[in-house]
Each structure stands twice: as structure tokens, then as C-alpha cells.
Design an enzyme around this catalytic site. Sequence first.
Site, mmCIF file in Angstrom:
data_model
loop_
_atom_site.group_PDB
_atom_site.id
_atom_site.type_symbol
_atom_site.label_atom_id
_atom_site.label_comp_id
_atom_site.label_asym_id
_atom_site.label_seq_id
_atom_site.Cartn_x
_atom_site.Cartn_y
_atom_site.Cartn_z
ATOM 1 N N ASP A 48 0.437 -61.757 -18.405
ATOM 2 C CA ASP A 48 1.679 -61.312 -17.783
ATOM 3 C C ASP A 48 2.211 -62.311 -16.777
ATOM 4 O O ASP A 48 3.418 -62.515 -16.669
ATOM 5 C CB ASP A 48 1.475 -59.957 -17.084
ATOM 6 C CG ASP A 48 2.806 -59.277 -16.806
ATOM 7 O OD1 ASP A 48 3.521 -58.992 -17.786
ATOM 8 O OD2 ASP A 48 3.151 -59.076 -15.635
ATOM 9 N N GLU A 94 11.114 -54.526 -12.959
ATOM 10 C CA GLU A 94 12.419 -54.655 -12.304
ATOM 11 C C GLU A 94 13.538 -54.755 -13.344
ATOM 12 O O GLU A 94 14.607 -54.156 -13.190
ATOM 13 C CB GLU A 94 12.444 -55.898 -11.403
ATOM 14 C CG GLU A 94 11.435 -55.865 -10.260
ATOM 15 C CD GLU A 94 10.078 -56.466 -10.646
ATOM 16 O OE1 GLU A 94 9.703 -56.408 -11.837
ATOM 17 O OE2 GLU A 94 9.403 -56.985 -9.748
ATOM 18 N N CYS A 145 12.062 -62.046 -12.197
ATOM 19 C CA CYS A 145 12.720 -60.895 -11.572
ATOM 20 C C CYS A 145 13.396 -61.276 -10.251
ATOM 21 O O CYS A 145 14.426 -60.698 -9.890
ATOM 22 C CB CYS A 145 11.721 -59.764 -11.379
ATOM 23 S SG CYS A 145 11.108 -59.120 -12.962
ATOM 24 N N ASN A 194 6.885 -51.948 -16.296
ATOM 25 C CA ASN A 194 6.528 -53.057 -17.179
ATOM 26 C C ASN A 194 6.116 -52.494 -18.538
ATOM 27 O O ASN A 194 5.245 -51.632 -18.617
ATOM 28 C CB ASN A 194 5.375 -53.855 -16.547
ATOM 29 C CG ASN A 194 5.036 -55.111 -17.332
ATOM 30 O OD1 ASN A 194 4.732 -55.050 -18.516
ATOM 31 N ND2 ASN A 194 5.097 -56.250 -16.673
ATOM 32 N N SER A 248 5.169 -57.710 -5.599
ATOM 33 C CA SER A 248 6.069 -58.830 -5.311
ATOM 34 C C SER A 248 6.697 -59.359 -6.605
ATOM 35 O O SER A 248 5.988 -59.629 -7.574
ATOM 36 C CB SER A 248 5.268 -59.948 -4.616
ATOM 37 O OG SER A 248 6.102 -61.069 -4.404
ATOM 38 N N CYS A 277 8.100 -61.448 -9.641
ATOM 39 C CA CYS A 277 7.857 -62.773 -10.210
ATOM 40 C C CYS A 277 9.151 -63.591 -10.131
ATOM 41 O O CYS A 277 10.206 -63.084 -9.750
ATOM 42 C CB CYS A 277 7.391 -62.630 -11.660
ATOM 43 S SG CYS A 277 8.720 -62.137 -12.786
ATOM 44 N N HIS A 328 9.859 -56.650 -17.859
ATOM 45 C CA HIS A 328 9.203 -56.434 -16.574
ATOM 46 C C HIS A 328 9.770 -55.164 -15.929
ATOM 47 O O HIS A 328 10.843 -54.698 -16.299
ATOM 48 C CB HIS A 328 9.438 -57.634 -15.659
ATOM 49 C CG HIS A 328 8.628 -58.831 -16.036
ATOM 50 N ND1 HIS A 328 8.377 -59.874 -15.184
ATOM 51 C CD2 HIS A 328 8.003 -59.145 -17.204
ATOM 52 C CE1 HIS A 328 7.632 -60.781 -15.792
ATOM 53 N NE2 HIS A 328 7.397 -60.374 -17.016
#
Length: 152
Positions: A147, A59, A87, A46, A82, A84, A57
Site C-alpha cells: 500500500d 481519502e 492523497c 481504503n 497521515s 500519503c 485510498h
Amino acid sequence: MIDMINAKDLLVTAYDEARLGLAEGGIPIGAALFDADGNLLGRGHNRRVQAADPSLHAETDAFRNAGRRRDYRDTIMVTTLSPCWYCSGLVRQFNIGAVIVGEAKTFHGGHEWLAEHGVSIIVLDDPGCIEMMEKFIAERPELWNEDIGVAE
Ligand SMILES: [Zn+2]
């Protein structure tokens, strides 16, 4: 395709990325994209704070760094937290076959929704990932709320 032992090995790269982000003054979430044999395709973290870009982000960063591929069905996205909705949408858009989640305790994203749509999901409940996020959220609540899109 992936077992728990392999999953923990793959998580190390994502965790290292998260630590890198933390050291840069950013949000400690890391990710890495692997092929089915466990070869690293791309890694990232991130960089919302570092690049002043709310769409960067972990990912997404790892995905971009992996470059172009014709097919993502056999790839594995590993993330410390986990994913968002944004993503999770990326995972579905490109048909990524599996997601390994470091932890879903401090933030519950879209991993169950992905599982419902045929994505293989492993949640590791990794103590190192949980501790890193809990510490960050306690120390920088304003950054964290920004975020995840929660108004203070
Ligand atoms: Zn995200």
C-alpha cells in the site's frame, strides 16, 4: 474553524470506516469529508484489496462519495492516518481547507507539507487509530508495504 473536541467527534466517522475496511479484509484506513459546520459530505475507506484498485485510498473514496462541489475551501478532510503523497495531492488540487489526522506515528505522510501550503492541520495522536494500524502492520506486513509502495 475546528477545535480539538470537534476534531475528535469528526474522527469517529473515519475510524468507523477504517473498522469496516478491516472487517472486509482490507487495509484499515478510513476517511470522511465534512463541511465547515460538521455536516458529513462523504465517507469511505481504503479498498485497494476489496476492489483490486491501488488508487482507492480512504481519502479518495470519501472524496468521490461526496460528489461534486464548486468549492472545497471550507471543507474538512478527516482521515485515520497521515495522508500519503497521492492523497495530499488531492487535498491541494481541490483546495481542501483543513485536514484532521487521526495519527501520524505509524506512517508519516504529507501533512506537514500541506501545513506549509496553508492547509489547517490537526494531528490527534489518537490511541485507537495507532493501535489499529500497529496491529494491522504486524499481522499483514506484505499488504501494508504494497500500500505504501515499499518493496519487500
Ligand atoms: Zn492516500
